[in-house]
Design an enzyme around this catalytic site. Structure first.
Site, short mmCIF file in Angstrom:
data_model
loop_
_atom_site.label_atom_id
_atom_site.label_comp_id
_atom_site.label_asym_id
_atom_site.label_seq_id
_atom_site.Cartn_x
_atom_site.Cartn_y
_atom_site.Cartn_z
N CYS A 111 0.73 -1.19 0.15
CA CYS A 111 -0.13 -0.20 0.04
C CYS A 111 0.73 1.31 -0.01
O CYS A 111 0.21 2.30 -0.05
CB CYS A 111 -1.01 -0.01 1.24
SG CYS A 111 -1.94 -1.50 1.26
N HIS A 231 -3.17 7.15 3.11
CA HIS A 231 -3.63 5.65 2.59
C HIS A 231 -4.81 5.40 3.15
O HIS A 231 -5.10 5.64 4.45
CB HIS A 231 -2.58 4.71 2.88
CG HIS A 231 -3.08 3.18 2.53
ND1 HIS A 231 -3.77 3.06 1.71
CD2 HIS A 231 -2.97 2.11 3.26
CE1 HIS A 231 -4.00 1.50 1.32
NE2 HIS A 231 -3.66 1.07 2.55
N ASN A 261 -10.21 0.01 0.68
CA ASN A 261 -8.92 0.24 0.68
C ASN A 261 -8.35 -0.28 -0.66
O ASN A 261 -8.44 -1.53 -1.06
CB ASN A 261 -8.21 -0.77 1.81
CG ASN A 261 -6.58 -0.82 1.70
OD1 ASN A 261 -6.08 -0.35 0.87
ND2 ASN A 261 -6.03 -1.48 2.91
O1 UT7 Z 1 -3.82 -1.24 3.85
C1 UT7 Z 1 -3.06 -2.06 5.07
C2 UT7 Z 1 -3.89 -3.24 5.11
N1 UT7 Z 1 -4.84 -3.09 6.27
C3 UT7 Z 1 -5.12 -2.33 7.29
O2 UT7 Z 1 -4.70 -1.40 7.55
C4 UT7 Z 1 -6.09 -2.89 8.40
C5 UT7 Z 1 -5.86 -2.61 9.77
N2 UT7 Z 1 -6.57 -3.05 10.65
C6 UT7 Z 1 -8.06 -2.67 10.75
O3 UT7 Z 1 -8.35 -1.85 9.91
C7 UT7 Z 1 -8.74 -3.33 11.76
O4 UT7 Z 1 -8.00 -4.18 12.91
C8 UT7 Z 1 -9.92 -4.27 11.19
C9 UT7 Z 1 -11.03 -3.62 10.56
C10 UT7 Z 1 -9.42 -5.49 9.99
C11 UT7 Z 1 -10.54 -5.02 12.29
O5 UT7 Z 1 -11.25 -4.07 13.37
P1 UT7 Z 1 -10.97 -4.28 14.78
O6 UT7 Z 1 -11.60 -3.27 15.37
O7 UT7 Z 1 -9.38 -4.53 14.96
O8 UT7 Z 1 -11.67 -5.54 15.01
P2 UT7 Z 1 -11.06 -6.83 15.74
O9 UT7 Z 1 -10.27 -7.70 14.92
O10 UT7 Z 1 -10.75 -6.84 17.08
O11 UT7 Z 1 -12.25 -8.17 15.72
C12 UT7 Z 1 -13.43 -7.39 16.56
C13 UT7 Z 1 -14.66 -8.43 16.58
C14 UT7 Z 1 -14.16 -9.93 16.55
O12 UT7 Z 1 -15.14 -10.77 17.24
P3 UT7 Z 1 -14.72 -11.17 18.67
O13 UT7 Z 1 -13.48 -12.02 18.66
O14 UT7 Z 1 -14.48 -10.13 19.36
O15 UT7 Z 1 -16.04 -12.14 19.06
C15 UT7 Z 1 -14.20 -10.28 15.03
O16 UT7 Z 1 -14.28 -11.85 14.81
O17 UT7 Z 1 -15.12 -8.22 15.49
C16 UT7 Z 1 -15.19 -9.67 14.73
N3 UT7 Z 1 -15.28 -9.33 13.20
C17 UT7 Z 1 -16.38 -8.89 12.35
N4 UT7 Z 1 -17.70 -8.86 12.87
C18 UT7 Z 1 -18.26 -8.46 11.87
C19 UT7 Z 1 -14.01 -9.19 12.36
N5 UT7 Z 1 -14.43 -8.85 10.85
C20 UT7 Z 1 -15.82 -8.73 11.31
C21 UT7 Z 1 -16.80 -8.37 10.22
N6 UT7 Z 1 -18.12 -8.17 10.36
N7 UT7 Z 1 -16.56 -8.21 8.80
#
Ligand code: UT7
Length: 302
Positions: A111, A231, A261
């Site tokens: 990215c 980004h 993204n």
């Molecule tokens: O270009 C570079 C590439 N990527 C990035 O920059 C991404 C960087 N990371 C992020 O943007 C965030 O970490 C995410 C958007 C990917 C995830 O957000 P988060 O607030 O860090 O969520 P999390 O991973 O802590 O997940 C929280 C909960 C989890 O459930 P439990 O374990 O608490 O029961 C996940 O399983 O949300 C759940 N979850 C979802 N729920 C509904 C994860 N993805 C989803 C989804 N829909 N799509």
């Protein structure tokens, strides 16, 4: 090193995947996606390839800047989604532009690719061996998304952005770095695999470091910058950077709601949209991070 961006362009494919569409694909909700990421939809190629989009974005920049395409002698494409290993996307764009001679090659810095490509173009232009560069970010990420993984599939979209870069009296400044991702937190072997939380933590820090370092190199403060073009990975990442650095959120150009993204295309697409809104000369700060881990920033007039 002194370059400016003479013109910008973009190409957005017509296919659309909304958050509602994803409710049918994985266990998720529009509400979760919007509140956790800021994304409302992303665009998806219909028939276009990464080459097609790179070429269309290039033509948009060429037309907007009334550039004679024969004057382009350097083409760099930042991408992680080329359809083939060789010839490069940049070689194919050169062919589509009908340019018999130019230096053309791709770079992969995930990215951060557009920022890396801009710095490389700037360095090559400063040797006077080249006069006018076409720098492109083009990605078909919807083809490498794992549609069974709700943690990642909702994040990514397709598109391309392009910039025409020339030597200039205006000063430009760059900061590009990488540090090893020892734990494979962000990889693409066949599909995108990511530990979002780890990447998030890295991203907030890397963006702040990049902004600080490039301002330091330029001997400028954030008040000397007209707009920050970050980004577009997650609205919350940019909000955290804004809060930690005490920079008003309104100073960051955002379009993640529309595109998600788009990796190396996200900064040039956002830049092209900013330029459409502000045709008069502006000094912008581009900042990004990505797999590698790569990160970096640029201060350039556009
Ligand atoms: O270009 C570079 C590439 N990527 C990035 O920059 C991404 C960087 N990371 C992020 O943007 C965030 O970490 C995410 C958007 C990917 C995830 O957000 P988060 O607030 O860090 O969520 P999390 O991973 O802590 O997940 C929280 C909960 C989890 O459930 P439990 O374990 O608490 O029961 C996940 O399983 O949300 C759940 N979850 C979802 N729920 C509904 C994860 N993805 C989803 C989804 N829909 N799509």
């Amino acid at each position: 090193m002194s370059v400016h961006i003479k013109a910008t362009g973009k190409y957005i494919p017509n296919g659309v995947l909304t958050n509602k569409d994803f409710e049918q694909i994985v266990e998720t909700s529009d509400e979760w996606i919007v509140t956790r990421t800021g994304i409302k939809k992303r665009h998806k190629v219909v028939e276009e390839t990464t080459v097609d989009m790179a070429y269309y974005a290039a033509m948009d920049a060429i037309n907007k800047g009334s550039i004679k395409k024969e004057d382009i002698d350097l083409i760099i494409v930042a991408t992680i989604t080329g359809e083939q290993k060789t010839p490069s996307i940049a070689n194919a764009v050169q062919m589509r532009l009908g340019l018999e001679t130019a230096m053309s090659f791709d770079i992969n810095a995930a990215c951060t690719g557009f920022i890396y490509a801009l710095e490389v173009a700037s360095a090559l232009l400063s040797t006077f061996a080249y006069n006018r560069a076409l720098v492109i970010g083009s990605e078909t990420l919807t083809k490498i998304v794992d549609y069974t993984d709700r943690n990642t599939c909702i994040l990514f979209g397709d598109g391309a952005g392009a910039a025409i870069v020339e030597r200039s009296k205006d000063a430009s400044h760059f900061f590009s770095q990488a540090k090893p991702d020892y734990n494979d937190y962000l990889t693409v072997k066949k599909y995108i695999h990511m530990d979002g939380k780890r990447v998030y933590i890295f991203a907030v820090d890397a963006m702040a470091t990049s902004i600080e370092k490039v301002l330091e190199k330029a001997n400028l403060t954030i008040d000397d910058i007209d707009a920050i073009i970050p980004h577009q990975a997650n609205e919350r990442i940019v909000q955290a950077v804004s809060k930690n650095m005490n920079i008003p959120y309104e100073r960051f150009e955002m379009n993640i709601a529309e595109y998600g993204n788009t990796s190396a295309a996200s900064i040039p697409i956002t830049l092209a949209e900013y330029k459409e809104k502000h045709p008069d000369k502006k000094r912008v700060l581009l900042v990004g991070f990505g797999g590698g881990f790569t990160y970096g920033a640029a201060i350039v007039n556009v």
